[in-house]
Design a protein around this motif. Structure first.
Motif, PDB file in Angstrom:
ATOM      1  N   GLU A   3      -4.775  -1.692  16.895  1.00  0.00           N
ATOM      2  CA  GLU A   3      -4.268  -0.993  15.784  1.00  0.00           C
ATOM      3  C   GLU A   3      -3.000  -0.541  15.961  1.00  0.00           C
ATOM      4  O   GLU A   3      -2.423  -0.268  17.023  1.00  0.00           O
ATOM      5  CB  GLU A   3      -5.192   0.376  15.969  1.00  0.00           C
ATOM      6  CG  GLU A   3      -6.585  -0.037  15.556  1.00  0.00           C
ATOM      7  CD  GLU A   3      -7.335   1.219  14.830  1.00  0.00           C
ATOM      8  OE1 GLU A   3      -6.977   2.316  15.542  1.00  0.00           O
ATOM      9  OE2 GLU A   3      -8.250   0.958  14.116  1.00  0.00           O
ATOM     10  N   GLU A  27      -9.445   0.100   2.232  1.00  0.00           N
ATOM     11  CA  GLU A  27     -10.002  -0.126   3.601  1.00  0.00           C
ATOM     12  C   GLU A  27     -10.654  -1.442   3.822  1.00  0.00           C
ATOM     13  O   GLU A  27     -11.444  -1.765   2.826  1.00  0.00           O
ATOM     14  CB  GLU A  27     -10.574   0.918   4.113  1.00  0.00           C
ATOM     15  CG  GLU A  27      -9.694   2.229   4.373  1.00  0.00           C
ATOM     16  CD  GLU A  27     -10.602   3.486   4.976  1.00  0.00           C
ATOM     17  OE1 GLU A  27     -11.771   3.467   5.260  1.00  0.00           O
ATOM     18  OE2 GLU A  27     -10.031   4.642   5.155  1.00  0.00           O
ATOM     19  N   ARG A  56      -5.276  -6.236   8.809  1.00  0.00           N
ATOM     20  CA  ARG A  56      -6.290  -5.814   8.059  1.00  0.00           C
ATOM     21  C   ARG A  56      -6.262  -4.068   8.013  1.00  0.00           C
ATOM     22  O   ARG A  56      -6.107  -3.496   8.996  1.00  0.00           O
ATOM     23  CB  ARG A  56      -7.934  -6.107   8.788  1.00  0.00           C
ATOM     24  CG  ARG A  56      -9.008  -5.712   7.822  1.00  0.00           C
ATOM     25  CD  ARG A  56     -10.206  -6.327   8.008  1.00  0.00           C
ATOM     26  NE  ARG A  56     -10.309  -7.661   8.253  1.00  0.00           N
ATOM     27  CZ  ARG A  56     -10.242  -8.647   7.566  1.00  0.00           C
ATOM     28  NH1 ARG A  56     -10.209  -8.256   5.982  1.00  0.00           N
ATOM     29  NH2 ARG A  56     -10.114  -9.703   7.487  1.00  0.00           N
ATOM     30  N   SER A  58      -7.349  -0.747   8.194  1.00  0.00           N
ATOM     31  CA  SER A  58      -8.514   0.083   8.786  1.00  0.00           C
ATOM     32  C   SER A  58      -8.644   1.298   8.436  1.00  0.00           C
ATOM     33  O   SER A  58      -9.724   1.760   8.358  1.00  0.00           O
ATOM     34  CB  SER A  58      -8.518  -0.273  10.424  1.00  0.00           C
ATOM     35  OG  SER A  58      -7.380   0.321  10.829  1.00  0.00           O
ATOM     36  N   LYS A  59      -7.644   1.860   7.901  1.00  0.00           N
ATOM     37  CA  LYS A  59      -7.649   3.424   7.564  1.00  0.00           C
ATOM     38  C   LYS A  59      -6.455   3.577   6.603  1.00  0.00           C
ATOM     39  O   LYS A  59      -5.331   3.587   6.865  1.00  0.00           O
ATOM     40  CB  LYS A  59      -7.706   4.271   8.706  1.00  0.00           C
ATOM     41  CG  LYS A  59      -7.794   5.704   8.302  1.00  0.00           C
ATOM     42  CD  LYS A  59      -8.126   6.761   9.481  1.00  0.00           C
ATOM     43  CE  LYS A  59      -8.367   8.129   9.013  1.00  0.00           C
ATOM     44  NZ  LYS A  59      -9.315   8.913   9.559  1.00  0.00           N
ATOM     45  N   THR A  78      -5.579  -3.015  11.827  1.00  0.00           N
ATOM     46  CA  THR A  78      -5.783  -3.789  12.811  1.00  0.00           C
ATOM     47  C   THR A  78      -5.090  -5.217  12.893  1.00  0.00           C
ATOM     48  O   THR A  78      -5.301  -5.854  11.646  1.00  0.00           O
ATOM     49  CB  THR A  78      -7.273  -3.891  12.552  1.00  0.00           C
ATOM     50  OG1 THR A  78      -8.060  -2.751  12.512  1.00  0.00           O
ATOM     51  CG2 THR A  78      -7.867  -4.854  13.922  1.00  0.00           C
TER      52      THR A  78
END
Length: 106
Positions: A3, A27, A56, A58-59, A78
């Motif tokens: 991350e 997300e 990607r 992720s948050k 990610t």
């Protein structure tokens, strides 16, 4: 996989915070480096921030309409690890700084 969190960057001219006008990703979305990420509003203007990397989402750390300060987490990705550590540049790839020394005049 690892991350990587991207903080709100310094937007210049003494700006210390920004409002999230609209997220251009969600997300779970896959983004490429420089894809549009988020629209922010400061006291001086609106600005679209591009993704700093491929990965990607992720948050999203702040909802649309929320405010954050420079340095606060904006989004976490990610990402695939490369060369063992995410976000570092191998020494042989790091930019070289050249300094030319000028002797003082007498």
């Amino acid at each position: 996989m690892a991350e990587a969190t991207f903080p709100l960057p310094d937007l210049g001219e003494g700006l210390i915070s920004a409002h999230v006008l609209e997220w251009l990703v969600a997300e779970g979305d896959w983004v490429e480096r420089n894809d549009p990420l988020v629209e922010l509003e400061t006291t001086k203007s609106s600005v679209e921030i591009p993704s700093p990397q491929t990965g990607r989402v992720s948050k999203l750390h702040v909802a649309a309409g929320g405010e954050l300060d420079v340095g606060d987490p904006l989004v976490t990705f990610t990402v695939e690890e490369q060369a063992g550590i995410v976000g570092t540049v191998p020494e042989d790839r790091a930019p070289q700084r050249r300094v030319r020394l000028i002797p003082p005049e007498d």
